[in-house]
Write a protein that holds these residues in place. Structure first.
Motif, PDB file in Angstrom:
ATOM      1  N   GLY A  37       0.817  -1.216   0.000  1.00 24.06           N
ATOM      2  CA  GLY A  37       0.000   0.000   0.000  1.00 24.06           C
ATOM      3  C   GLY A  37       0.843   1.256   0.000  1.00 24.06           C
ATOM      4  N   LEU A  38       1.883   1.268   0.831  1.00 25.06           N
ATOM      5  CA  LEU A  38       2.770   2.429   0.886  1.00 25.06           C
ATOM      6  C   LEU A  38       3.513   2.604  -0.438  1.00 25.06           C
ATOM      7  CD1 LEU A  38       3.895   4.655   2.719  1.00 25.06           C
ATOM      8  CD2 LEU A  38       5.657   3.042   3.468  1.00 25.06           C
ATOM      9  N   ALA A  40       2.411   1.603  -3.410  1.00 17.56           N
ATOM     10  CA  ALA A  40       1.453   2.065  -4.420  1.00 17.56           C
ATOM     11  C   ALA A  40       1.211   3.564  -4.294  1.00 17.56           C
ATOM     12  CB  ALA A  40       0.138   1.298  -4.277  1.00 17.56           C
ATOM     13  N   ALA A  41       1.116   4.058  -3.058  1.00 15.19           N
ATOM     14  CA  ALA A  41       0.926   5.494  -2.855  1.00 15.19           C
ATOM     15  C   ALA A  41       2.142   6.276  -3.338  1.00 15.19           C
ATOM     16  CB  ALA A  41       0.662   5.781  -1.376  1.00 15.19           C
ATOM     17  N   ALA A  42       3.349   5.735  -3.099  1.00 17.90           N
ATOM     18  CA  ALA A  42       4.560   6.408  -3.561  1.00 17.90           C
ATOM     19  C   ALA A  42       4.632   6.436  -5.085  1.00 17.90           C
ATOM     20  CB  ALA A  42       5.790   5.712  -2.981  1.00 17.90           C
ATOM     21  N   LEU A  44       2.046   6.338  -7.123  1.00 21.01           N
ATOM     22  CA  LEU A  44       1.012   7.282  -7.580  1.00 21.01           C
ATOM     23  C   LEU A  44       1.506   8.718  -7.464  1.00 21.01           C
ATOM     24  CD1 LEU A  44      -1.863   7.809  -8.547  1.00 21.01           C
ATOM     25  CD2 LEU A  44      -2.600   7.773  -6.154  1.00 21.01           C
ATOM     26  N   ALA A  45       2.150   9.043  -6.346  1.00 19.62           N
ATOM     27  CA  ALA A  45       2.706  10.391  -6.187  1.00 19.62           C
ATOM     28  C   ALA A  45       3.811  10.646  -7.200  1.00 19.62           C
ATOM     29  CB  ALA A  45       3.236  10.566  -4.761  1.00 19.62           C
ATOM     30  N   SER A  48       2.192  11.259 -10.594  1.00 23.32           N
ATOM     31  CA  SER A  48       1.496  12.550 -10.582  1.00 23.32           C
ATOM     32  C   SER A  48       2.476  13.708 -10.719  1.00 23.32           C
ATOM     33  CB  SER A  48       0.692  12.690  -9.283  1.00 23.32           C
ATOM     34  OG  SER A  48      -0.271  11.661  -9.170  1.00 23.32           O
ATOM     35  N   ARG A  96       5.749  12.693  -2.317  1.00 21.41           N
ATOM     36  CA  ARG A  96       6.532  11.583  -2.868  1.00 21.41           C
ATOM     37  C   ARG A  96       7.767  11.320  -2.027  1.00 21.41           C
ATOM     38  NH1 ARG A  96      11.062  11.672  -5.758  1.00 21.41           N
ATOM     39  NH2 ARG A  96      10.881  13.927  -6.082  1.00 21.41           N
ATOM     40  N   LEU A  99       6.753   9.638   1.326  1.00 17.73           N
ATOM     41  CA  LEU A  99       6.336   8.245   1.175  1.00 17.73           C
ATOM     42  C   LEU A  99       7.520   7.338   0.853  1.00 17.73           C
ATOM     43  CD1 LEU A  99       3.026   8.761  -0.833  1.00 17.73           C
ATOM     44  CD2 LEU A  99       3.234   8.054   1.554  1.00 17.73           C
TER      45      LEU A  99
END
Length: 258
Positions: A37-38, A40-42, A44-45, A48, A96, A99
């Protein structure tokens, strides 16, 4: 067998082969998997911020192109859009970094624990061939390099790759001829980087070996300081540690010059 106060001796061919094995990073997968999860968030950031970085020049171009026109309201809108995009880029970059740094810290902590769990169960024969101080240096100093890879190097490399691909696509859409001319200078930039990068990896590995050797020697001498003092071996111990420290310093200097 090499002296215990010398770093491990490996051939230049073995050094190059090890430095080229990018697949060795697959060993990090079991440590990264619990933090999907961490990660995936990194990612995504990361994506972006790369998209926003490609969008910002378009907004700035609109502002510059409309300076000579009388459309004041339209210019204000473009300028406001450029400020908003720049703000989003700043927020995304900070997110980013936070994370990715957190992910790297967690992974390295797990790696250190796994390495210690492994070495604590090694046979006494293993510790006859290697100093305990060197093992501690590998657990602390060398894993810090893994932290720099996970926490910054990989993130920056992926971000630059996305920006390169996206920027190249935008350039091709704008002017294929100009894009082709720009790409002609890419080999002149990439080849020196690859050549120096290989040499830098070898020197960095040598520097890490000297750091581990000096730490192991110091730990061994301080752990048996009563014996060292009883046989008046303080001066030889100082000389060995000074020699190793100087060798590590010279390797670091060569790395900086490279």
């Amino acid at each position: 067998m090499p002296p215990r106060n010398a770093p491990p001796s490996t051939s230049a061919r073995e050094e190059r082969a090890a430095s080229r094995r990018v697949g060795a990073l697959r060993a990090l997968a079991p440590f990264i998997r619990p933090y999907r999860g961490l990660m995936a968030a990194a990612v995504l950031a990361l994506v972006s911020t790369a998209v926003i970085s490609l969008t910002l020049p378009l907004a700035v171009r609109r502002v510059v192109d409309n300076f000579g026109t009388g459309a004041t309201e339209l210019l204000d809108q473009y300028f406001l859009a450029a400020l908003i995009i720049a703000g989003l880029l700043a927020v995304g970059t900070g997110l980013r970094y936070a994370l990715v740094t957190r992910l790297g810290e967690r992974v390295v902590a797990d790696i250190r624990r796994a390495v210690f769990d492994r070495v604590i169960g090694m046979s006494p024969a293993f510790y006859e061939r290697i100093m305990t101080g060197e093992v501690l240096s590998r657990i602390t100093t060398d894993t810090t390099l893994i932290l720099s890879v996970i926490g910054s190097s990989v993130s920056i490399a992926l971000r630059n790759l996305l920006i390169f691909v996206g920027g190249l696509g935008l350039m091709m859409a704008t002017s294929p001829k100009l894009t082709g001319l720009v790409l002609l200078i890419v080999p002149a930039v990439v080849v020196p980087i690859l050549t120096l990068g290989r040499r830098l990896r070898v020197i960095s590995r040598e520097n890490q070996d000297w750091i581990a050797a000096s730490s192991g020697n110091a730990s061994e001498s301080l752990g048996a300081v009563q014996t060292v003092q009883a046989f008046t071996q303080e001066a030889p111990s100082r000389a060995r540690f000074a020699q190793m420290t100087e060798s590590s310093y010279e390797a670091a200097r060569r790395r900086i010059r490279t």
